[in-house]
Write a protein that holds these residues in place. Structure first.
Motif, PDB file in Angstrom:
ATOM      1  N   ALA A  31       0.879  -1.261  -0.005  1.00 44.81           N
ATOM      2  CA  ALA A  31      -0.051  -0.185   0.043  1.00 44.81           C
ATOM      3  C   ALA A  31       0.780   1.229   0.049  1.00 44.81           C
ATOM      4  CB  ALA A  31      -1.103   0.070   1.156  1.00 44.81           C
ATOM      5  N   GLY A  32       2.034   1.053   0.238  1.00 49.85           N
ATOM      6  CA  GLY A  32       2.977   2.408   0.173  1.00 49.85           C
ATOM      7  C   GLY A  32       3.001   2.966   1.720  1.00 49.85           C
ATOM      8  N   LEU A  33       3.968   3.824   2.004  1.00 52.28           N
ATOM      9  CA  LEU A  33       4.147   4.522   3.257  1.00 52.28           C
ATOM     10  C   LEU A  33       3.622   5.750   3.179  1.00 52.28           C
ATOM     11  CD1 LEU A  33       5.107   4.531   6.193  1.00 52.28           C
ATOM     12  CD2 LEU A  33       7.067   5.182   5.463  1.00 52.28           C
ATOM     13  N   GLU A  34       3.717   6.635   2.270  1.00 59.39           N
ATOM     14  CA  GLU A  34       3.333   7.976   2.343  1.00 59.39           C
ATOM     15  C   GLU A  34       1.727   8.092   1.945  1.00 59.39           C
ATOM     16  OE1 GLU A  34       5.821   6.798   0.635  1.00 59.39           O
ATOM     17  OE2 GLU A  34       7.355   8.217   1.182  1.00 59.39           O
ATOM     18  N   GLY A  35       1.101   8.957   2.917  1.00 60.33           N
ATOM     19  CA  GLY A  35      -0.185   9.059   2.832  1.00 60.33           C
ATOM     20  C   GLY A  35      -0.871   7.921   3.843  1.00 60.33           C
ATOM     21  N   ARG A  36      -0.263   7.095   4.607  1.00 58.53           N
ATOM     22  CA  ARG A  36      -1.126   6.096   5.618  1.00 58.53           C
ATOM     23  C   ARG A  36      -1.485   6.977   6.648  1.00 58.53           C
ATOM     24  NH1 ARG A  36      -0.773   3.291   1.801  1.00 58.53           N
ATOM     25  NH2 ARG A  36      -2.992   3.982   2.104  1.00 58.53           N
ATOM     26  N   GLU A  37      -1.032   7.954   6.986  1.00 60.52           N
ATOM     27  CA  GLU A  37      -1.764   8.791   8.311  1.00 60.52           C
ATOM     28  C   GLU A  37      -3.295   9.087   7.994  1.00 60.52           C
ATOM     29  OE1 GLU A  37       0.028  11.954   5.516  1.00 60.52           O
ATOM     30  OE2 GLU A  37       0.621  10.006   6.000  1.00 60.52           O
ATOM     31  N   HIS A  38      -3.516   8.965   6.590  1.00 57.58           N
ATOM     32  CA  HIS A  38      -4.986   9.237   6.170  1.00 57.58           C
ATOM     33  C   HIS A  38      -5.856   8.181   6.625  1.00 57.58           C
ATOM     34  CE1 HIS A  38      -3.938  13.112   4.605  1.00 57.58           C
ATOM     35  NE2 HIS A  38      -3.286  12.480   3.680  1.00 57.58           N
ATOM     36  N   ASP A  39      -5.282   6.887   6.943  1.00 60.08           N
ATOM     37  CA  ASP A  39      -6.374   5.746   7.320  1.00 60.08           C
ATOM     38  C   ASP A  39      -6.223   5.447   8.815  1.00 60.08           C
ATOM     39  OD1 ASP A  39      -5.897   4.851   4.477  1.00 60.08           O
ATOM     40  OD2 ASP A  39      -3.902   4.093   4.681  1.00 60.08           O
ATOM     41  N   LEU A  40      -6.004   6.367   9.543  1.00 61.41           N
ATOM     42  CA  LEU A  40      -5.918   6.402  10.900  1.00 61.41           C
ATOM     43  C   LEU A  40      -7.416   7.197  10.893  1.00 61.41           C
ATOM     44  CD1 LEU A  40      -4.737   5.600  13.334  1.00 61.41           C
ATOM     45  CD2 LEU A  40      -3.717   7.899  13.592  1.00 61.41           C
ATOM     46  N   ARG A  41      -8.149   6.361  11.939  1.00 64.05           N
ATOM     47  CA  ARG A  41      -9.646   6.817  12.466  1.00 64.05           C
ATOM     48  C   ARG A  41      -9.394   6.932  13.674  1.00 64.05           C
ATOM     49  NH1 ARG A  41      -9.715   7.887   7.820  1.00 64.05           N
ATOM     50  NH2 ARG A  41     -10.483   6.428   6.453  1.00 64.05           N
ATOM     51  N   PRO A  42     -10.180   7.961  14.274  1.00 60.50           N
ATOM     52  CA  PRO A  42     -10.433   8.236  15.662  1.00 60.50           C
ATOM     53  C   PRO A  42     -10.689   7.216  16.510  1.00 60.50           C
ATOM     54  CG  PRO A  42     -11.687   9.791  14.205  1.00 60.50           C
ATOM     55  CD  PRO A  42     -11.255   8.660  13.193  1.00 60.50           C
ATOM     56  N   GLY A  43      -9.840   7.220  17.695  1.00 57.76           N
ATOM     57  CA  GLY A  43      -9.922   6.201  18.625  1.00 57.76           C
ATOM     58  C   GLY A  43      -9.745   4.699  18.060  1.00 57.76           C
ATOM     59  N   ALA A  44      -9.163   4.530  16.966  1.00 60.77           N
ATOM     60  CA  ALA A  44      -8.743   3.362  16.401  1.00 60.77           C
ATOM     61  C   ALA A  44      -7.295   3.049  16.176  1.00 60.77           C
ATOM     62  CB  ALA A  44      -9.377   2.988  14.951  1.00 60.77           C
ATOM     63  N   ALA A  45      -6.856   1.859  15.686  1.00 62.69           N
ATOM     64  CA  ALA A  45      -5.495   1.342  15.858  1.00 62.69           C
ATOM     65  C   ALA A  45      -5.058   1.183  14.258  1.00 62.69           C
ATOM     66  CB  ALA A  45      -5.001   0.402  16.689  1.00 62.69           C
ATOM     67  N   LEU A  46      -4.175   1.840  13.654  1.00 58.74           N
ATOM     68  CA  LEU A  46      -3.624   1.463  12.317  1.00 58.74           C
ATOM     69  C   LEU A  46      -2.007   0.720  12.657  1.00 58.74           C
ATOM     70  CD1 LEU A  46      -3.688   2.103   9.466  1.00 58.74           C
ATOM     71  CD2 LEU A  46      -2.365   4.199  10.020  1.00 58.74           C
ATOM     72  N   VAL A  47      -2.103  -0.637  12.158  1.00 57.01           N
ATOM     73  CA  VAL A  47      -1.062  -1.130  12.077  1.00 57.01           C
ATOM     74  C   VAL A  47      -0.400  -1.542  10.783  1.00 57.01           C
ATOM     75  CG1 VAL A  47      -0.232  -3.818  12.623  1.00 57.01           C
ATOM     76  CG2 VAL A  47      -2.244  -2.967  13.954  1.00 57.01           C
ATOM     77  N   LEU A  48       0.892  -1.087  10.958  1.00 55.19           N
ATOM     78  CA  LEU A  48       1.568  -1.112   9.680  1.00 55.19           C
ATOM     79  C   LEU A  48       2.867  -2.075   9.766  1.00 55.19           C
ATOM     80  CD1 LEU A  48       2.116   2.733   9.155  1.00 55.19           C
ATOM     81  CD2 LEU A  48       0.605   1.427   8.213  1.00 55.19           C
ATOM     82  N   THR A  49       2.778  -2.933   8.659  1.00 49.78           N
ATOM     83  CA  THR A  49       3.723  -4.224   8.701  1.00 49.78           C
ATOM     84  C   THR A  49       4.250  -4.118   7.149  1.00 49.78           C
ATOM     85  OG1 THR A  49       4.057  -6.356   9.124  1.00 49.78           O
ATOM     86  CG2 THR A  49       1.948  -5.660   8.190  1.00 49.78           C
ATOM     87  N   GLY A  50       5.026  -5.214   6.844  1.00 47.85           N
ATOM     88  CA  GLY A  50       5.604  -5.309   5.591  1.00 47.85           C
ATOM     89  C   GLY A  50       6.930  -4.476   5.102  1.00 47.85           C
ATOM     90  N   TRP A  51       7.550  -4.002   6.062  1.00 48.38           N
ATOM     91  CA  TRP A  51       8.632  -3.087   5.859  1.00 48.38           C
ATOM     92  C   TRP A  51      10.082  -3.528   5.181  1.00 48.38           C
ATOM     93  CZ3 TRP A  51       7.936   1.892   7.142  1.00 48.38           C
ATOM     94  CH2 TRP A  51       6.878   2.117   8.013  1.00 48.38           C
ATOM     95  N   THR A  52      10.255  -4.836   5.103  1.00 48.62           N
ATOM     96  CA  THR A  52      11.628  -5.321   4.531  1.00 48.62           C
ATOM     97  C   THR A  52      11.255  -5.114   3.062  1.00 48.62           C
ATOM     98  OG1 THR A  52      11.750  -6.723   6.170  1.00 48.62           O
ATOM     99  CG2 THR A  52      12.946  -7.155   4.112  1.00 48.62           C
ATOM    100  N   GLY A  53      10.005  -5.519   2.215  1.00 49.47           N
ATOM    101  CA  GLY A  53       9.783  -5.261   0.847  1.00 49.47           C
ATOM    102  C   GLY A  53       9.827  -4.018   0.586  1.00 49.47           C
ATOM    103  N   TRP A  54       8.991  -3.103   1.382  1.00 55.22           N
ATOM    104  CA  TRP A  54       9.055  -1.475   0.955  1.00 55.22           C
ATOM    105  C   TRP A  54      10.567  -0.939   1.259  1.00 55.22           C
ATOM    106  CZ3 TRP A  54      10.728   3.115   3.098  1.00 55.22           C
ATOM    107  CH2 TRP A  54      10.129   4.290   2.591  1.00 55.22           C
ATOM    108  N   LEU A  55      11.351  -1.371   2.052  1.00 52.58           N
ATOM    109  CA  LEU A  55      12.835  -0.963   2.188  1.00 52.58           C
ATOM    110  C   LEU A  55      13.563  -1.506   0.962  1.00 52.58           C
ATOM    111  CD1 LEU A  55      13.515  -1.550   5.871  1.00 52.58           C
ATOM    112  CD2 LEU A  55      13.081   0.884   4.973  1.00 52.58           C
ATOM    113  N   GLU A  56      13.420  -2.702   0.515  1.00 52.36           N
ATOM    114  CA  GLU A  56      14.119  -3.088  -0.663  1.00 52.36           C
ATOM    115  C   GLU A  56      13.770  -2.260  -1.787  1.00 52.36           C
ATOM    116  OE1 GLU A  56      14.750  -7.716   0.663  1.00 52.36           O
ATOM    117  OE2 GLU A  56      13.040  -7.077  -0.240  1.00 52.36           O
ATOM    118  N   ARG A  57      12.395  -1.909  -1.934  1.00 55.66           N
ATOM    119  CA  ARG A  57      12.163  -1.291  -3.273  1.00 55.66           C
ATOM    120  C   ARG A  57      12.554   0.170  -3.130  1.00 55.66           C
ATOM    121  NH1 ARG A  57       7.271  -3.331  -3.776  1.00 55.66           N
ATOM    122  NH2 ARG A  57       6.357  -1.855  -2.295  1.00 55.66           N
ATOM    123  N   ALA A  58      12.543   0.693  -1.868  1.00 53.98           N
ATOM    124  CA  ALA A  58      13.042   2.176  -1.923  1.00 53.98           C
ATOM    125  C   ALA A  58      14.549   2.276  -1.973  1.00 53.98           C
ATOM    126  CB  ALA A  58      12.527   2.874  -0.288  1.00 53.98           C
TER     127      ALA A  58
END
Length: 150
Positions: A31-58
């Motif tokens: 899903a990418g990293l930039e813009g993920r802050e827009h997926d955060l909802r009030p009072g909810a949790a947002l879990v971000l995973t899959g970092w190795t693949g993102w880092l390799e591509r970046a």
């Protein structure tokens, strides 16, 4: 922001799922990293995973490590700002890949370095840092409501 870090198959996902039921999960390698802050909802949790693949591509796209680390820093700051603005919780699950043998290939060393810098930058911002091993979490750092580290 909370950080769960540990080796492969250490139990990070299961612990996060148990602590944050109903959280929205995103793989940043898809899903990418930039813009993920827009997926955060009030009072909810947002879990971000899959970092190795993102880092390799970046790393493949950006030859300048400082510029890439700056992009990561800006994305982390946006997540922290969104967390404060909507009273949500951002949870990052990061792999611990900095232990063991130093890779011979330069690209693999860059990946290891960037993963280590990312972990340091997240840990510096996180209210809680959990090291997970064998399905057990040890709190390495936790900030109490007054803002003091415990």
């Amino acid at each position: 922001m909370q950080l769960f870090i540990g080796g492969a198959c250490a139990g990070k996902r299961d612990l996060v799922a148990a602590r944050f039921p109903g959280a929205a999960w995103y793989r940043v390698d898809e899903a990418g990293l930039e813009g993920r802050e827009h997926d955060l909802r009030p009072g909810a949790a947002l879990v971000l995973t899959g970092w190795t693949g993102w880092l390799e591509r970046a790393l493949a796209e950006e030859p300048d490590d400082d510029r890439l680390r700056g992009r990561l820093d800006a994305a982390l700051e946006a997540l922290v700002g969104a967390e404060a603005a909507c009273d949500g919780e951002v949870v990052l699950i990061l792999p611990e890949i900095g232990r063991g043998i130093v890779p011979m290939e330069a690209a693999d060393r860059r990946l290891r370095d960037l993963a280590g810098w990312l972990a340091q930058d997240v840990a510096a911002r996180a209210e809680a840092v959990w090291y997970v091993r064998h399905g057990l979490a040890r709190c390495l750092r936790q900030v109490n409501p007054r803002g003091d580290a415990r």
